[in-house]
Design a protein around this motif. Sequence first.
Motif, PDB file in Angstrom:
ATOM      1  N   ASN A 113      -9.288  -4.471  -3.039  1.00 20.68           N
ATOM      2  CA  ASN A 113      -9.887  -4.192  -1.729  1.00 20.68           C
ATOM      3  C   ASN A 113     -11.194  -3.422  -1.860  1.00 20.68           C
ATOM      4  O   ASN A 113     -12.164  -3.698  -1.147  1.00 20.68           O
ATOM      5  N   MET A 114     -11.235  -2.454  -2.768  1.00 25.63           N
ATOM      6  CA  MET A 114     -12.451  -1.660  -2.929  1.00 25.63           C
ATOM      7  C   MET A 114     -13.574  -2.494  -3.544  1.00 25.63           C
ATOM      8  O   MET A 114     -14.741  -2.353  -3.165  1.00 25.63           O
ATOM      9  N   ASP A 121     -14.716  -4.545  -0.555  1.00 26.37           N
ATOM     10  CA  ASP A 121     -15.392  -3.735   0.465  1.00 26.37           C
ATOM     11  C   ASP A 121     -16.781  -3.287   0.010  1.00 26.37           C
ATOM     12  O   ASP A 121     -17.686  -3.124   0.837  1.00 26.37           O
ATOM     13  N   ASN A 175      -6.311   2.869  -1.224  1.00 21.10           N
ATOM     14  CA  ASN A 175      -6.910   1.546  -1.122  1.00 21.10           C
ATOM     15  C   ASN A 175      -6.865   0.894  -2.499  1.00 21.10           C
ATOM     16  O   ASN A 175      -7.173   1.532  -3.507  1.00 21.10           O
ATOM     17  N   SER A 176      -6.482  -0.373  -2.562  1.00 17.76           N
ATOM     18  CA  SER A 176      -6.298  -1.031  -3.852  1.00 17.76           C
ATOM     19  C   SER A 176      -7.638  -1.317  -4.523  1.00 17.76           C
ATOM     20  O   SER A 176      -8.696  -1.346  -3.884  1.00 17.76           O
ATOM     21  N   GLU A 182       0.843  -1.192   0.000  1.00 15.96           N
ATOM     22  CA  GLU A 182       0.000   0.000   0.000  1.00 15.96           C
ATOM     23  C   GLU A 182       0.880   1.245   0.000  1.00 15.96           C
ATOM     24  O   GLU A 182       1.819   1.353   0.780  1.00 15.96           O
TER      25      GLU A 182
END
Length: 402
Positions: A160-161, A164, A156-157, A151
Amino acid sequence: MILYLLFQLISAYVKIDLHKPMPHHYNRHLRNDLLINNFKNTQYTGIIKIGEQDLELLFDTGSSIFWVFSNTCASQSKKASFDCQSSPNCLMTKEQYNVQYGQGEIRGNKAFDQLQISNLTVSNFQFLIVNSQSNLDNLRADGILGLGLQEQFGFNSLINMLYDQHLINKRMFTFYLNSIPEQINNSSALFLGGYDTRYMSSEVQYVKLDKTDSWSVKLNTIQMNNKVLINDVSALIDTGTSLIVVPTHQFTQLLSILRDEYKQFCQYSQYQIKCSCPDGDFSHFPDFEFSLEGELKLVLSPHDYIYMDVSVCVLSFTKSSNNYWILGDTFIRKHVTVFDIDNKQIGFAKLATFEKQSKQIQINDYLYIFKVVCVCICVAIASIWIIRQVSCLGEASHEMNK
């Protein structure tokens, strides 16, 4: 009204069917895959959308930042650029960051906007809008989509997004890289949230990462046929690198083995090994065997790492001052490669033949059509029955009123 109910029933069925749990692969009609363009086996790019603007990005597991060229950045290679002012949801901040690559550097501002990749839409996505660059004129893309683990700058990668925002169920992505440029019917692909078994002819074998901040694995040995070149070395699995990158001292040893064991007098020129092959035959060159944990052995044959340039055999190896190997597209093309963030591992599976892929795609299509037709027939029969029942009730009511 009946047509409306029919449409709703069909829609409900299709929705349930498409979301039926499938542990190892996607349903063809709702899978999160993105077709990838192959430029001369050196750069793999795909189309994404930021706001309403289409951009072609290079996929890079060796870096972590997602960035695009701004419309004010001078680059000889870019085909398109991003204009934040033309995007109604774009917010560009005053935060500026520098990113350095092995060759090249960028500088840009942090920004937020809506991102669409494949059939997935990510809101409030953060990325860099690049306003200056150096030594990246050979990049045949409008930016880079970093898929690395480290990171940077609090970004935020993408994976990950997606996770999420409940767009994928697993923090996992998979690459299938075709070795034949511009072959539309057998396109390369990136799968988000899992993998597709139609591209595989074996089970996935996983190897644990040997670092927490990169897609790096431990190689127990690297052999040229049966001759050990190196023991216990780290290797970065990097889609953003075209070749296999070797530490300088091991690169010298590799050239010596080619000369002494295989009578190949090769020269290092323009970042690659070039050997004389007047007859166009390179079958006498050695296999490279990469031994990983769990007795997993991955082999590159001469056909995998050599291409002909007139009467010269060009080996897809280069050197660097790093103390680790980089296994780029030359290596990744040989396998379906699974990047598993949650379990901190990389998986490899043997490639399926193109004929198998096509056959499985056709079977899935036929099954899907068959299911939809069956549902339509059932709904039509049910609708006719309902209409008749309503008609009978109407007639009975009419008789009673008499």
